[in-house]
Motif scaffolding. Structure first.
Motif, PDB file in Angstrom:
ATOM      1  N   UNK A 100       0.818  -1.207   0.000  1.00 38.66           N
ATOM      2  CA  UNK A 100       0.000   0.000   0.000  1.00 38.66           C
ATOM      3  C   UNK A 100       0.861   1.271   0.000  1.00 38.66           C
ATOM      4  N   UNK A 101       0.195   2.397  -0.171  1.00 36.51           N
ATOM      5  CA  UNK A 101       0.876   3.686  -0.280  1.00 36.51           C
ATOM      6  C   UNK A 101       1.722   3.984   0.964  1.00 36.51           C
ATOM      7  N   UNK A 102       1.187   3.689   2.133  1.00 40.56           N
ATOM      8  CA  UNK A 102       1.910   3.975   3.374  1.00 40.56           C
ATOM      9  C   UNK A 102       3.238   3.230   3.425  1.00 40.56           C
ATOM     10  N   UNK A 103       3.246   1.965   2.979  1.00 42.25           N
ATOM     11  CA  UNK A 103       4.475   1.167   2.989  1.00 42.25           C
ATOM     12  C   UNK A 103       5.503   1.730   2.004  1.00 42.25           C
ATOM     13  N   UNK A 104       5.020   2.168   0.846  1.00 49.40           N
ATOM     14  CA  UNK A 104       5.932   2.750  -0.134  1.00 49.40           C
ATOM     15  C   UNK A 104       6.527   4.044   0.405  1.00 49.40           C
ATOM     16  N   UNK A 105       5.708   4.838   1.106  1.00 46.88           N
ATOM     17  CA  UNK A 105       6.220   6.071   1.690  1.00 46.88           C
ATOM     18  C   UNK A 105       7.312   5.785   2.713  1.00 46.88           C
ATOM     19  N   UNK A 106       7.195   4.666   3.420  1.00 49.45           N
ATOM     20  CA  UNK A 106       8.237   4.289   4.372  1.00 49.45           C
ATOM     21  C   UNK A 106       9.556   4.026   3.648  1.00 49.45           C
ATOM     22  N   UNK A 107       9.481   3.395   2.477  1.00 48.41           N
ATOM     23  CA  UNK A 107      10.688   3.131   1.689  1.00 48.41           C
ATOM     24  C   UNK A 107      11.281   4.428   1.136  1.00 48.41           C
TER      25      UNK A 107
END
Length: 260
Positions: free
Chosen positions: A2-9
């Motif tokens: 999801x978007x939140x996980x990509x933002x973490x990366x």
């Protein structure tokens, strides 16, 4: 993912806290729980880019320059920013901007890599802790001493540009160069303190150019897009290495203006 996980990366690559106070980065439109399978990369979120992202079936648009800079009071079709945001929201596309945080942790080093600058240092320190100093621009030794004319030709070749603007004596030798993609206005004092021979930037105005020459620094203006187009292939490589399950689409590398 999801978007939140990509933002973490993305946070690992270029922490959003490194952005300048006046900037607007991060998730600017969309849902953090949106499942992302395809991302579209661009320098600017233009009408054409937004339309292409929709047609490509992208779940996320990631641009360098933020579409929303100043506070907005309404989102309608009557305004070009509102028009683009509405199209993104209707298509359930998450929109993220990585601007000065990427300038600090990505862009300048990528440009310095292309120029093969040696013994490089941060030009204008904007963040410092016990471990490191980070900031805008880098400076270091050119691969070899060269005249301003030779350096201008070198910049043209390295960044695949049709032309650059050079301020200064074309026969004067340069050994130490600073590179600052985007506008160079904020790094001028740092360039003077560093004592560089030439400042390579993406945005130099008339007065800044002649004033820097008067203070002993030659200038090469490679164009704002000319240097910051590095963002797209850099992020493509990052996604392919760190998020291999995400399909990556890229905006066409095309200058936003034509020299007639």
């Amino acid at each position: 993912m999801n978007c939140a996980k990509i933002m973490e990366r993305l946070e690992i690559l270029a922490p959003f806290k490194f952005a300048e106070s006046w900037d607007n980065v991060g998730l600017l439109a969309g849902r953090k729980d949106k499942e992302i399978r395809k991302v579209y990369l661009a320098v600017d979120a233009t009408d054409e880019v937004v339309e292409d992202a929709v047609e490509a079936g992208a779940d996320m648009l990631l641009s360098h320059h933020p579409l929303i800079f100043s506070p907005i009071k309404r989102i309608t079709e009557e305004d070009f920013v509102g028009r683009r945001l509405l199209k993104l929201i209707r298509s359930d596309i998450c929109y993220i901007a990585m601007h000065t945080n990427f300038d600090v942790m990505g862009m300048a080093d990528a440009a310095a890599d292309e120029l093969l600058l040696k013994n490089r240092q941060v030009l204008d320190v904007t963040y410092e802790d016990d471990i490191s100093k980070e900031g805008i621009g880098r400076y270091g030794s050119l691969p070899q001493a060269m005249t301003l004319l030779e350096c201008a030709e070198y910049v043209k070749k390295v960044f695949r540009l049709p032309a650059v603007r050079a301020y200064g004596n074309l026969e004067e030798k340069a050994e130490v160069a600073a590179v600052s993609p985007g506008s160079a206005k904020s790094v001028v004092p740092a360039a003077l303190r560093a004592g560089v021979d030439v400042l390579i930037s993406g945005d130099i105005d008339h007065h800044m150019g002649i004033d820097l020459v008067a203070q002993g620094i030659s200038v090469i203006d490679a164009g704002h897009f000319g240097l910051e187009k590095l963002f797209v292939p850099y992020m493509k490589d990052y996604f392919e290495r760190n998020l291999p399950g995400i399909t990556v689409c890229m905006a066409e590398e095309k200058s936003p203006f034509t020299v007639v």
